[in-house]
Design a protein around this motif. Structure first.
Motif, PDB file in Angstrom:
ATOM      1  N   GLU A 135      17.394  40.634 -12.493  1.00  0.00           N
ATOM      2  CA  GLU A 135      17.002  41.007 -14.172  1.00  0.00           C
ATOM      3  C   GLU A 135      15.807  41.835 -14.214  1.00  0.00           C
ATOM      4  O   GLU A 135      15.639  42.481 -15.270  1.00  0.00           O
ATOM      5  CB  GLU A 135      16.854  39.702 -14.788  1.00  0.00           C
ATOM      6  CG  GLU A 135      18.409  38.907 -15.011  1.00  0.00           C
ATOM      7  CD  GLU A 135      17.992  37.347 -15.522  1.00  0.00           C
ATOM      8  OE1 GLU A 135      17.078  37.327 -16.190  1.00  0.00           O
ATOM      9  OE2 GLU A 135      18.787  36.642 -15.074  1.00  0.00           O
ATOM     10  N   ASP A 136      14.927  41.636 -13.350  1.00  0.00           N
ATOM     11  CA  ASP A 136      13.764  42.531 -13.371  1.00  0.00           C
ATOM     12  C   ASP A 136      13.687  44.030 -12.909  1.00  0.00           C
ATOM     13  O   ASP A 136      12.703  44.677 -12.666  1.00  0.00           O
ATOM     14  CB  ASP A 136      12.484  41.706 -12.751  1.00  0.00           C
ATOM     15  CG  ASP A 136      13.084  41.318 -11.292  1.00  0.00           C
ATOM     16  OD1 ASP A 136      14.074  41.780 -10.653  1.00  0.00           O
ATOM     17  OD2 ASP A 136      12.303  40.683 -10.410  1.00  0.00           O
ATOM     18  N   GLY A 137      15.081  44.258 -12.621  1.00  0.00           N
ATOM     19  CA  GLY A 137      15.133  45.652 -12.071  1.00  0.00           C
ATOM     20  C   GLY A 137      14.637  45.925 -10.707  1.00  0.00           C
ATOM     21  O   GLY A 137      14.953  47.045  -9.970  1.00  0.00           O
ATOM     22  N   ILE A 138      14.441  44.680 -10.033  1.00  0.00           N
ATOM     23  CA  ILE A 138      13.953  44.878  -8.212  1.00  0.00           C
ATOM     24  C   ILE A 138      15.228  44.320  -7.725  1.00  0.00           C
ATOM     25  O   ILE A 138      15.745  43.334  -8.153  1.00  0.00           O
ATOM     26  CB  ILE A 138      12.753  44.134  -8.121  1.00  0.00           C
ATOM     27  CG1 ILE A 138      11.602  44.654  -9.078  1.00  0.00           C
ATOM     28  CG2 ILE A 138      12.338  44.274  -6.827  1.00  0.00           C
ATOM     29  CD1 ILE A 138      10.334  43.986  -9.227  1.00  0.00           C
ATOM     30  N   PRO A 139      15.568  44.942  -6.640  1.00  0.00           N
ATOM     31  CA  PRO A 139      16.944  44.339  -5.864  1.00  0.00           C
ATOM     32  C   PRO A 139      16.555  42.775  -5.330  1.00  0.00           C
ATOM     33  O   PRO A 139      15.314  42.369  -5.166  1.00  0.00           O
ATOM     34  CB  PRO A 139      16.781  45.232  -4.610  1.00  0.00           C
ATOM     35  CG  PRO A 139      16.194  46.562  -4.877  1.00  0.00           C
ATOM     36  CD  PRO A 139      15.020  46.007  -5.950  1.00  0.00           C
ATOM     37  N   TYR A 140      17.608  42.170  -5.403  1.00  0.00           N
ATOM     38  CA  TYR A 140      17.471  40.794  -4.698  1.00  0.00           C
ATOM     39  C   TYR A 140      17.135  40.814  -3.394  1.00  0.00           C
ATOM     40  O   TYR A 140      17.460  41.787  -2.831  1.00  0.00           O
ATOM     41  CB  TYR A 140      18.791  40.048  -4.921  1.00  0.00           C
ATOM     42  CG  TYR A 140      19.262  39.622  -6.428  1.00  0.00           C
ATOM     43  CD1 TYR A 140      18.606  38.435  -6.703  1.00  0.00           C
ATOM     44  CD2 TYR A 140      20.194  40.081  -7.114  1.00  0.00           C
ATOM     45  CE1 TYR A 140      18.919  37.943  -8.050  1.00  0.00           C
ATOM     46  CE2 TYR A 140      20.354  39.811  -8.325  1.00  0.00           C
ATOM     47  CZ  TYR A 140      19.893  38.543  -8.918  1.00  0.00           C
ATOM     48  OH  TYR A 140      20.198  38.250  -9.967  1.00  0.00           O
ATOM     49  N   ASN A 141      16.362  39.828  -2.695  1.00  0.00           N
ATOM     50  CA  ASN A 141      16.223  39.993  -1.568  1.00  0.00           C
ATOM     51  C   ASN A 141      16.990  38.537  -0.577  1.00  0.00           C
ATOM     52  O   ASN A 141      17.256  37.776  -1.375  1.00  0.00           O
ATOM     53  CB  ASN A 141      14.806  39.903  -1.265  1.00  0.00           C
ATOM     54  CG  ASN A 141      14.199  38.534  -1.693  1.00  0.00           C
ATOM     55  OD1 ASN A 141      14.134  37.605  -1.167  1.00  0.00           O
ATOM     56  ND2 ASN A 141      13.520  38.882  -3.218  1.00  0.00           N
ATOM     57  N   LEU A 142      17.300  38.758   0.697  1.00  0.00           N
ATOM     58  CA  LEU A 142      17.563  37.431   1.538  1.00  0.00           C
ATOM     59  C   LEU A 142      16.017  37.020   1.757  1.00  0.00           C
ATOM     60  O   LEU A 142      15.060  37.407   2.467  1.00  0.00           O
ATOM     61  CB  LEU A 142      18.029  37.778   2.840  1.00  0.00           C
ATOM     62  CG  LEU A 142      19.513  38.748   2.822  1.00  0.00           C
ATOM     63  CD1 LEU A 142      19.840  38.997   4.087  1.00  0.00           C
ATOM     64  CD2 LEU A 142      20.559  37.791   1.782  1.00  0.00           C
ATOM     65  N   ARG A 143      15.824  35.561   1.264  1.00  0.00           N
ATOM     66  CA  ARG A 143      14.557  34.942   1.206  1.00  0.00           C
ATOM     67  C   ARG A 143      13.799  35.117   2.472  1.00  0.00           C
ATOM     68  O   ARG A 143      14.648  34.524   3.598  1.00  0.00           O
ATOM     69  CB  ARG A 143      14.556  33.311   0.575  1.00  0.00           C
ATOM     70  CG  ARG A 143      15.302  32.537   1.505  1.00  0.00           C
ATOM     71  CD  ARG A 143      15.518  31.158   1.021  1.00  0.00           C
ATOM     72  NE  ARG A 143      16.149  30.328   1.846  1.00  0.00           N
ATOM     73  CZ  ARG A 143      16.514  29.015   1.690  1.00  0.00           C
ATOM     74  NH1 ARG A 143      15.956  28.681   0.415  1.00  0.00           N
ATOM     75  NH2 ARG A 143      17.007  28.260   2.453  1.00  0.00           N
ATOM     76  N   PRO A 144      12.605  35.354   2.659  1.00  0.00           N
ATOM     77  CA  PRO A 144      12.145  35.613   3.871  1.00  0.00           C
ATOM     78  C   PRO A 144      11.377  34.434   4.229  1.00  0.00           C
ATOM     79  O   PRO A 144      10.991  34.365   5.464  1.00  0.00           O
ATOM     80  CB  PRO A 144      11.085  36.836   3.678  1.00  0.00           C
ATOM     81  CG  PRO A 144      10.706  36.869   2.348  1.00  0.00           C
ATOM     82  CD  PRO A 144      11.871  36.310   1.527  1.00  0.00           C
ATOM     83  N   HIS A 145      11.138  33.617   3.440  1.00  0.00           N
ATOM     84  CA  HIS A 145      10.609  32.152   3.380  1.00  0.00           C
ATOM     85  C   HIS A 145      11.383  31.162   2.617  1.00  0.00           C
ATOM     86  O   HIS A 145      12.143  31.674   1.764  1.00  0.00           O
ATOM     87  CB  HIS A 145       9.099  32.296   3.396  1.00  0.00           C
ATOM     88  CG  HIS A 145       8.595  32.693   2.290  1.00  0.00           C
ATOM     89  ND1 HIS A 145       7.299  33.036   2.100  1.00  0.00           N
ATOM     90  CD2 HIS A 145       9.374  33.445   1.273  1.00  0.00           C
ATOM     91  CE1 HIS A 145       7.019  33.680   0.969  1.00  0.00           C
ATOM     92  NE2 HIS A 145       8.203  33.622   0.252  1.00  0.00           N
TER      93      HIS A 145
END
Ligand code: PHE
Length: 352
Positions: free
Chosen positions: A166-176
């Motif tokens: 929603e913030d325009g930043i790509p989702y990530n695979l959580r690094p922690h």
């Protein structure tokens, strides 16, 4: 039975015996008792005979017909029996062959560790929570006092997904598993909002969040997919001392070693202040004397407490993030992390 009838019956018997299939047998039968069969023709011929002859001849033909039908029935049965016997032979099962062995399964060594961690922390009053592995940028970083362009972001080489949040930043695979601190706190605050509004104190947050985590990393001690277990204890009067007590207790129980030593080594994380790396030291066994890093930890940063929807002037506590894969390696003396994720049954069956 007259001679001609006798020879018809014998002819039928021979024809039936020669029939090798049910279809051939039915053809042979037609020649005797079918519409234009020998017996049928004889029956038709009765009409032209005088009455008394008709009777005896008729009776004789009937006897012949019954004999033919008897022979037919026997042959039908014999052919059916032969077919069944052939089928049984073709589809024979060798029940004396040894079976294909199926060994009992077992839990993966890391699963055994996660179960153990959950059990120990549950006994200390901790809840166990689960969360998404595909995370928003805000949960993985910004909410944890680690905004875009902050140099601390390079502490983790993160995988990104091709979809913007929603913030325009790509989702990530959580690094922690640290995003679970904020997720769980939000849930907790919501759950107790009514009671707090009514003047009751909010129950302390006490939770561990085990799960899969991801980083661009791969060697004997790093895997692109690995496990972490987050811990969070937040209340009105929770201190670093509590972290030391809880984590020391956990490690000694986990490794079944009362003289296990712990060291809290000053470190940096954006979401804790002060921060410490936790090292353990065995007093006996093959690893005795070495300091081994098992977790990151610290007092939850006021900015993070605020992002949880809580007043940092009122709520304080600690968090830690440990590596269950590392704990499993230490507990069982495994020297290569990759063994856990190759699925080699020869390795895995040792933990059954
Ligand atoms: N998230 C940190 C890491 O992955 C560990 C950590 C968790 C540190 C909680 C402090 C508090 O390295």
């Amino acid at each position: 039975m007259t001679e001609d009838l006798q020879s018809i019956v014998e002819g039928a018997r021979r024809a039936f015996a020669q029939a090798a299939t049910p279809a051939e047998l039915e053809n042979a039968k037609a020649q005797y008792t079918g519409k234009a069969g020998r017996i049928t023709e004889l029956m038709k011929g009765l009409a032209s005979l005088p009455v008394d002859e008709k009777k005896t001849r008729g009776a004789a033909i009937n006897v012949a017909k019954q004999a033919i039908e008897g022979a037919l029935g026997e042959r039908r049965q014999a052919l059916a029996d032969a077919e069944l016997a052939g089928q049984l032979k073709a589809e024979a099962l060798d029940v004396s062959l040894p079976g294909r062995g199926r060994e009992p399964g077992g839990l993966h060594p890391v699963s055994l560790t996660l179960e153990r961690i959950e059990l120990i922390f549950a006994s200390m009053g901790f809840d166990v929570a689960d969360g998404p592995e595909i995370e928003s940028d805000w949960h993985s970083f910004t909410s944890l006092n680690n905004p875009p362009n902050h140099p601390a972001r390079s502490m983790q080489d993160t995988f990104y997904v091709d979809i913007d949040g929603e913030d325009g930043i790509p989702y990530n695979l959580r690094p922690h598993t640290s995003p679970m601190q904020v997720r769980y706190a939000h849930r907790h605050v919501k759950q107790h909002a009514a009671a707090v509004a009514a003047g009751q104190p909010m129950p302390e947050i006490r939770v561990i969040c085990p799960g899969r985590t991801y980083r661009v990393d791969s060697d004997a001690t790093h895997s692109p997919m690995f496990h972490q277990c987050e811990g969070l204890w937040l209340g009105e009067n929770v201190s670093f001392k509590d972290l030391k007590v809880v984590f020391t207790d956990f490690c000694r129980t986990f490794f079944e070693s009362d003289d296990l030593a712990l060291r809290f080594r000053p470190s940096f994380f954006p979401f804790t202040e002060p921060s410490a790396e936790i090292d353990i030291q065995f007093q006996s066994g093959p690893l005795a004397g070495r300091w081994l890093e098992v977790a990151g930890s610290g007092q939850v940063h006021p900015a993070v407490v605020r992002n949880m929807g809580l007043d940092p002037e009122k709520y304080i506590g600690f968090a830690f993030g440990m590596g269950p894969d590392r704990l499993t390696m230490l507990r069982y003396g495994v020297n290569d992390l990759r063994l856990f994720f190759e699925g080699d049954i020869r390795f895995l069956r040792q933990f059954r």
